[in-house]
Design an enzyme around this catalytic site. Sequence first.
Site, mmCIF file in Angstrom:
data_model
loop_
_atom_site.group_PDB
_atom_site.id
_atom_site.type_symbol
_atom_site.label_atom_id
_atom_site.label_comp_id
_atom_site.label_asym_id
_atom_site.label_seq_id
_atom_site.Cartn_x
_atom_site.Cartn_y
_atom_site.Cartn_z
ATOM 1 N N GLY A 13 -26.052 -40.176 -14.727
ATOM 2 C CA GLY A 13 -27.081 -40.942 -14.006
ATOM 3 C C GLY A 13 -28.459 -40.673 -14.599
ATOM 4 O O GLY A 13 -29.442 -40.577 -13.868
ATOM 5 N N ASP A 17 -34.517 -41.840 -11.447
ATOM 6 C CA ASP A 17 -35.860 -41.308 -11.349
ATOM 7 C C ASP A 17 -35.949 -39.790 -11.586
ATOM 8 O O ASP A 17 -36.906 -39.271 -12.169
ATOM 9 C CB ASP A 17 -36.283 -41.631 -9.896
ATOM 10 C CG ASP A 17 -37.734 -41.417 -9.671
ATOM 11 O OD1 ASP A 17 -38.504 -41.841 -10.545
ATOM 12 O OD2 ASP A 17 -38.085 -40.812 -8.635
ATOM 13 N N ARG A 47 -24.366 -45.851 -16.491
ATOM 14 C CA ARG A 47 -23.509 -47.045 -16.396
ATOM 15 C C ARG A 47 -24.167 -48.217 -17.091
ATOM 16 O O ARG A 47 -23.517 -49.170 -17.477
ATOM 17 C CB ARG A 47 -23.376 -47.511 -14.953
ATOM 18 C CG ARG A 47 -22.706 -46.624 -14.019
ATOM 19 C CD ARG A 47 -22.891 -47.214 -12.602
ATOM 20 N NE ARG A 47 -22.584 -46.223 -11.596
ATOM 21 C CZ ARG A 47 -21.379 -46.038 -11.088
ATOM 22 N NH1 ARG A 47 -20.376 -46.774 -11.462
ATOM 23 N NH2 ARG A 47 -21.173 -45.114 -10.175
ATOM 24 N N LYS A 138 -28.654 -32.094 -3.550
ATOM 25 C CA LYS A 138 -28.418 -32.329 -2.130
ATOM 26 C C LYS A 138 -28.538 -33.840 -1.863
ATOM 27 O O LYS A 138 -29.109 -34.530 -2.706
ATOM 28 C CB LYS A 138 -29.414 -31.537 -1.290
ATOM 29 C CG LYS A 138 -30.842 -32.071 -1.360
ATOM 30 C CD LYS A 138 -31.706 -31.302 -0.430
ATOM 31 C CE LYS A 138 -33.022 -31.924 -0.169
ATOM 32 N NZ LYS A 138 -33.132 -33.290 0.234
ATOM 33 N N GLU A 206 -45.958 -33.034 4.684
ATOM 34 C CA GLU A 206 -46.080 -33.917 3.514
ATOM 35 C C GLU A 206 -47.043 -35.062 3.799
ATOM 36 O O GLU A 206 -47.001 -35.643 4.895
ATOM 37 C CB GLU A 206 -44.722 -34.498 3.144
ATOM 38 C CG GLU A 206 -43.729 -33.466 2.686
ATOM 39 C CD GLU A 206 -42.531 -34.118 2.012
ATOM 40 O OE1 GLU A 206 -42.503 -34.140 0.778
ATOM 41 O OE2 GLU A 206 -41.657 -34.620 2.725
ATOM 42 N N HIS A 230 -34.160 -27.227 2.658
ATOM 43 C CA HIS A 230 -35.289 -26.393 2.227
ATOM 44 C C HIS A 230 -35.796 -25.439 3.318
ATOM 45 O O HIS A 230 -36.031 -24.260 3.064
ATOM 46 C CB HIS A 230 -36.459 -27.271 1.788
ATOM 47 C CG HIS A 230 -36.091 -28.308 0.763
ATOM 48 N ND1 HIS A 230 -35.126 -28.106 -0.182
ATOM 49 C CD2 HIS A 230 -36.581 -29.557 0.524
ATOM 50 C CE1 HIS A 230 -35.025 -29.178 -0.947
ATOM 51 N NE2 HIS A 230 -35.893 -30.078 -0.537
#
Length: 443
Positions: A13, A17, A47, A138, A206, A230
Amino acid sequence: MKNNKPTILIIIGISGDLSKRKLLPAIGEIAKTGMTPAQFKILGVTRKKEVPLSSLLGDTTNKDYIEKNTEMFQMDLDDIKEYKKLESKIEEMEKDFESKAQCLFYLSVPPATSKSIIEFIGESGLAKREGTKLLLEKPFGTDLNSATELVSHIDKYFEKEQIYRIDHYMAKETAQNIIVFRNGNSLFKRTWNKDFISKIEVTVSEEIGIEGRVGFYEQTGALRDLIQSHLLQLLALTLMELPDEEHLDEVPRLRYEALSKLKIKEGSLMTSAKRGQYKGYREEVGNEKSMTETFASIDLESSDERWQGVEINLTTGKALKDKYTEIKIFYKKGHDHESNELLLRLQPDEGISFSVWAKKPGYEHQVSKHALNFSFKDHYTALPEAYEQVLFNAINGDHSLFSTSEEVIETWRILDELQRAWATSTYDLIIYKKGSIISEIIN
Ligand code: BG6
């Protein structure tokens, strides 16, 4: 110490990103320090037809190294026969090395696809090659049942020592520092218990929202995305028994033991756990009934003799006013001017600060609170990115910064009852304004 075994990092993959933002830049940085094995290649599996490597190099500062050492490989990941082609490609690369290589399969794919890829790597025999390792991102499951199933699925094809479950928070420089800080400072080492500490808070605030990850986030939410991984891991590092520094390989077992003694605070779930969603989230994900939480705050308790009675809180949220990650330890209060707080700042401005009382200069007896402050940036130019440490440790076979299946199961066990309660209730979701601070949401 660096491992000099010839190594192939197979990123499954690679066009996603994560490779562009984290993995390729991290390898570039490790190579700059001379810590990649002398014979090292990346095999970028995708792919998609014709993904030019140059399109993935945006954030990489060591482009030459990555270009020289990366080959792209296109295959159908859903067809087991194609894994034989992959094996032939690996053998061809080994011919260039004139040696067998350890192969690290890094699964950088959505969780729904990773199950069959694991099966095909297993069934095709690739998992049994000497030195094969499996690196998993994860989330590991979505609840206790699915995590337990996933663990037994992976165990069918891979041995324990081959598996590296990534929680990049554990690899942050400042998370690794928790052990050193606790071990190296006798003042704190000796007072790290319920006799001196009244409360522990772990917070990840965040500023960003869900950054376009609509499908992922709608299925996940703050509890699964950050608390299960986390925050609980940072808490485990804070509560666990200390290993001696020559035996860091003991850390996963010690984290597991700390987790196994935790549960959500006894009493009503309504008071022990709060969830929220930022205004505008439903429009953003196109689901006007979405109950996905972008904010979660839970109170826990530990049955460990050392921590009985200590208040524990984990809080995280998106679209809040500030970005910071910290562990705050409140020391027990005495008289009005007797209290101390220890702050382990994981990001930004990584460091440690400790509040102390001092006399204000002047003729009258007045006191005020001040912070003793240690900031990494005053002493070191740059801290390595967590993914550099993740990849370096996996190449070197060091498991101390990765979660074991036992830990993963424990974290889901802790949240199980709450997940079920949240799945069936709707009335307790707090809608908060973007840019809020935590106390505006839950107090
Ligand atoms: C990821 C989560 O694991 O961690 C994201 O999926 C979150 O939702 C990110 O934003 C936070 O990581 P960091 O290193 O930027 O604090």
